[in-house]
Design a protein around this motif. Structure first.
Motif, PDB file in Angstrom:
ATOM      1  N   PRO A  82       0.813  -1.227   0.000  1.00 35.58           N
ATOM      2  CA  PRO A  82       0.000   0.000   0.000  1.00 35.58           C
ATOM      3  C   PRO A  82       0.841   1.270   0.000  1.00 35.58           C
ATOM      4  N   GLN A  83       2.024   1.224   0.599  1.00 37.29           N
ATOM      5  CA  GLN A  83       2.863   2.417   0.660  1.00 37.29           C
ATOM      6  C   GLN A  83       3.385   2.817  -0.715  1.00 37.29           C
ATOM      7  N   PRO A 135      -4.992   1.194   0.560  1.00 38.61           N
ATOM      8  CA  PRO A 135      -4.948   0.619   1.908  1.00 38.61           C
ATOM      9  C   PRO A 135      -6.233  -0.102   2.311  1.00 38.61           C
ATOM     10  N   ASP A 136      -7.385   0.299   1.754  1.00 41.03           N
ATOM     11  CA  ASP A 136      -8.643  -0.325   2.170  1.00 41.03           C
ATOM     12  C   ASP A 136      -8.974  -1.580   1.366  1.00 41.03           C
ATOM     13  N   ASP A 193       3.285   2.002   9.930  1.00 41.72           N
ATOM     14  CA  ASP A 193       2.751   2.793   8.819  1.00 41.72           C
ATOM     15  C   ASP A 193       1.474   2.170   8.263  1.00 41.72           C
ATOM     16  N   ASP A 194       1.520   0.863   8.010  1.00 35.93           N
ATOM     17  CA  ASP A 194       0.362   0.185   7.425  1.00 35.93           C
ATOM     18  C   ASP A 194      -0.836   0.221   8.362  1.00 35.93           C
ATOM     19  N   MET A 196      -2.401   3.415   7.982  1.00 37.10           N
ATOM     20  CA  MET A 196      -3.050   3.565   6.674  1.00 37.10           C
ATOM     21  C   MET A 196      -4.375   2.820   6.599  1.00 37.10           C
ATOM     22  N   ILE A 197      -4.506   1.698   7.334  1.00 34.92           N
ATOM     23  CA  ILE A 197      -5.761   0.931   7.279  1.00 34.92           C
ATOM     24  C   ILE A 197      -6.720   1.342   8.391  1.00 34.92           C
ATOM     25  N   THR A 242       7.650   7.307   9.685  1.00 37.33           N
ATOM     26  CA  THR A 242       6.500   6.954  10.523  1.00 37.33           C
ATOM     27  C   THR A 242       6.115   8.110  11.434  1.00 37.33           C
ATOM     28  N   ARG A 287       4.154  10.502   9.380  1.00 37.72           N
ATOM     29  CA  ARG A 287       2.806   9.985   9.069  1.00 37.72           C
ATOM     30  C   ARG A 287       1.887  10.115  10.280  1.00 37.72           C
ATOM     31  N   SER A 344      -1.484  12.493  10.946  1.00 35.04           N
ATOM     32  CA  SER A 344      -2.785  11.899  11.285  1.00 35.04           C
ATOM     33  C   SER A 344      -3.313  12.383  12.629  1.00 35.04           C
TER      34      SER A 344
END
Length: 603
Positions: free
Chosen positions: A474-475, A481-482, A536-537, A540-541, A591, A594, A598
């Protein structure tokens, strides 16, 4: 008798051309001169005192030298301050390497009295060629010089010195407010002696350098301390004359204590290019990013179809691997290797990483370079004919070649970014043909690299094993990501590749398929870069709070000076692998950025 400390016991100092590691007992146990990849003058980190060290600290009647009670970097710098509390008083040692311009490489150690009167000792044992060669030591006009072959190292100090047991000693007592300086300078042995140093002026200049450099950092979020220390570490690992960044300043610090997974990391990996460029550009360091891109273009120039995965710090291609059998290794971890035979491997993911780096530079407005665009087209021309071949993959496995999923994903990245470059109108190329190629690679990965039963991508085509590099799917924008396949892969890696404390292994070293994918014996620790990728993932999810907790747990693994090695041994609860590791500090920065964006951070 001095023995090497735990890997996380070491501090880093450097001058952007080489570096030194200093233990809590005030001993320089690793130092290569005059470059990161030169032979070590102090190699006791991988051996014993017999292989070279330089200890400055309070005198001791015991077998082991005393360890500093406190140590820190002076503000946001690479100036180390270590303090000892002794029955007779407190003393401070200031260690640094002045950033080089025209002068010879120097390592400066200033002893400063804090309270009482403390008996001190400097013990300097120089051994050239990684502890193999005992140099000829003599006095020349009040200076001590050690010579062996092409190298000479000069010691300058106002303290009295004497020789004993092939070691240069200085014994003295320090009182409050007094300062005694020691400097070693390297010079090619056929040249005139290096200029006598001015330690106090050098200290002031070094402090000014770091203060000015850190002022360029544009990140002011909640993780600023960790981000700035990581940026300073990346700067310290940069070879200033060329802009290349070494993966680490050390060789053969083991990924498993007592094992054989010991490699030389004093080279520049192309795959670090994209994430390093991203980190530098997003934190305000455009000049470093530009120098890094120019290094990349020079290294690849002349033979872009035959990319190596790594090069020397000036772009050298020959990195032949050898073993130093006279060194017993860090905590008996053998063999000790110099050079890196993986440089000759086929790793198709590198084409994607180089293209991603050039794409990032283009998108962020870094000064245009026409050769960079031409290089991109040449790389895709090569991939067009070779993307569907098996390779050794991102982890440089020494087992048989496979169709690694990550390699195919990065081939897709290379084509995707080049298609976007053509669409922007900046270059001409076979747009429709490469759009079709992009779609073909995408279909191939989704059909052959995905396990429908378990809802996860796999390490390689036909395998049931997982690989942490799948976290980059996904990165890199390969899937959103979804996408249920992304979420399934993240959750599978958490189940199957996580250690008890929640960190991530690169891949299982003992394979379900019946053979070791990397062709090596033994295990390894959790790979810190992969653990940051998981954070990170998770963000993202949508599992942002879980991502924050994992990130802050990773931050807690740093040593008292904010430094990380390559891996974490969950069983021994200690850092392992080469140290400090650029590939750990770069994803730390990413990270942090990110999570800050967020809003996911503690109060």
């Amino acid at each position: 008798m001095h023995v090497a400390g735990r890997i996380e016991d070491y501090a880093l100092i450097g001058d952007m051309q080489t570096a030194a590691l200093i233990g809590r007992d005030g001993s320089v146990d690793w130092h290569c001169l005059p470059r990161f990849d030169s032979h070590a003058v102090f190699a006791s980190l991988l051996g014993t005192e017999e292989h070279g060290f330089w200890r400055v600290g309070p005198q001791s009647n015991g077998d082991e030298p005393p360890k500093a009670a406190r140590r820190r970097y002076r503000g946001d710098s690479l100036i180390l301050e270590s303090e000892w509390d002794t029955p007779r008083g407190t003393v401070r040692v200031i260690d640094f390497m002045p950033p080089r311009e025209q002068h010879a490489p120097q390592l400066v150690r200033i002893v400063e009295g804090v309270s009482g009167r403390v008996p001190m000792r400097s013990a300097l044992r120089m051994r050239f060629s990684y502890g193999w060669v005992v140099p000829w030591v003599q006095q020349i006009e009040g200076r001590t010089v050690a010579v062996a072959g092409p190298d000479s190292v000069w010691l300058d100090t106002e303290a009295d010195t004497y020789g004993k047991d092939l070691t240069t000693y200085s014994d003295f007592t320090i009182a409050p407010g007094e300062r005694v300086a020691f400097t070693i300078s390297w010079q090619a042995s056929h040249k005139s002696p290096p200029a006598e140093p001015d330690p106090e002026s050098a200290l002031e200049a070094t402090a000014d350098f770091w203060r000015e450099w850190v002022d360029h950092c544009t990140y002011h979020g909640p993780y600023r301390e960790a981000v700035v220390r990581s940026l300073i570490t990346l700067k310290a690992l940069t070879y200033a004359p060329t802009g290349g960044i070494v993966a680490a300043p050390t060789t053969s610090l083991p990924e498993c204590i007592g094992g054989m997974r010991n490699w030389d990391y004093r080279f520049t990996w192309l795959r670090d290019a994209a994430i390093t460029l991203s980190s530098l550009l997003r934190t305000g360091y455009h000049q470093e990013a530009l120098a890094w891109r120019e290094w990349l273009l020079r290294a690849v120039a002349g033979d872009p179809e035959n990319l190596q995965i790594m090069y020397g710090i000036a772009g050298e291609r020959e990195l032949g691997e050898a073993e130093l059998n006279w060194l017993p290794g860090y905590e008996d971890s053998t063999p000790v290797r110099i050079g890196n035979g993986a440089a000759g491997q086929l790793q198709l993911d590198v084409y994607g990483e180089v293209t991603e780096a050039l794409h990032l530079a283009h998108m962020t407005g870094l000064a245009r370079n026409d050769y960079a665009s031409l290089l991109q087209l040449k790389l895709i021309g090569y991939l067009e004919d070779h993307w569907d071949e098996p390779d050794e993959g991102i982890w440089e496995v020494r087992g048989p070649r496979r169709h690694f999923v990550h390699s195919k994903v990065m081939a897709w990245v290379a084509v995707d970014r080049t298609v976007k470059l053509i669409e922007s109108g900046d270059v001409d190329g076979p747009l429709e043909r490469w759009r079709d190629l992009r779609d073909e690679i995408h279909r191939d990965v989704c059909e052959k690299g995905y396990d429908k039963e378990r809802n996860t991508f796999t390490q390689s085509y036909g395998s049931r094993e997982l690989d942490a590099s799948l976290l980059l799917i996904p990165q890199m924008g390969f899937l959103p990501p979804d996408d249920k396949r992304v979420i399934g892969t993240v959750e599978a890696i958490q189940r199957e590749l996580s250690t008890e404390d929640g960190f991530v292994l690169r891949y299982p070293t003992s394979q379900l398929d019946g053979d070791n994918v990397d062709g090596l014996q033994g295990e390894e620790g959790a790979f810190l870069a992969c653990s940051f990728w998981l954070a990170d993932d998770l963000a993202m999810i949508g599992r942002v709070e879980e991502a924050r907790k994992l990130f802050e747990k990773l931050l807690s693994l740093r040593n008292d000076l904010g430094l990380l090695a390559e891996e974490w041994d969950s069983k021994l609860q200690r850092q392992v692998g080469n140290f400090p590791q650029a590939f750990s500090h770069v994803p730390l920065i990413d990270t942090a950025l990110r999570l800050t964006a967020s809003g996911a951070y503690g109060g």
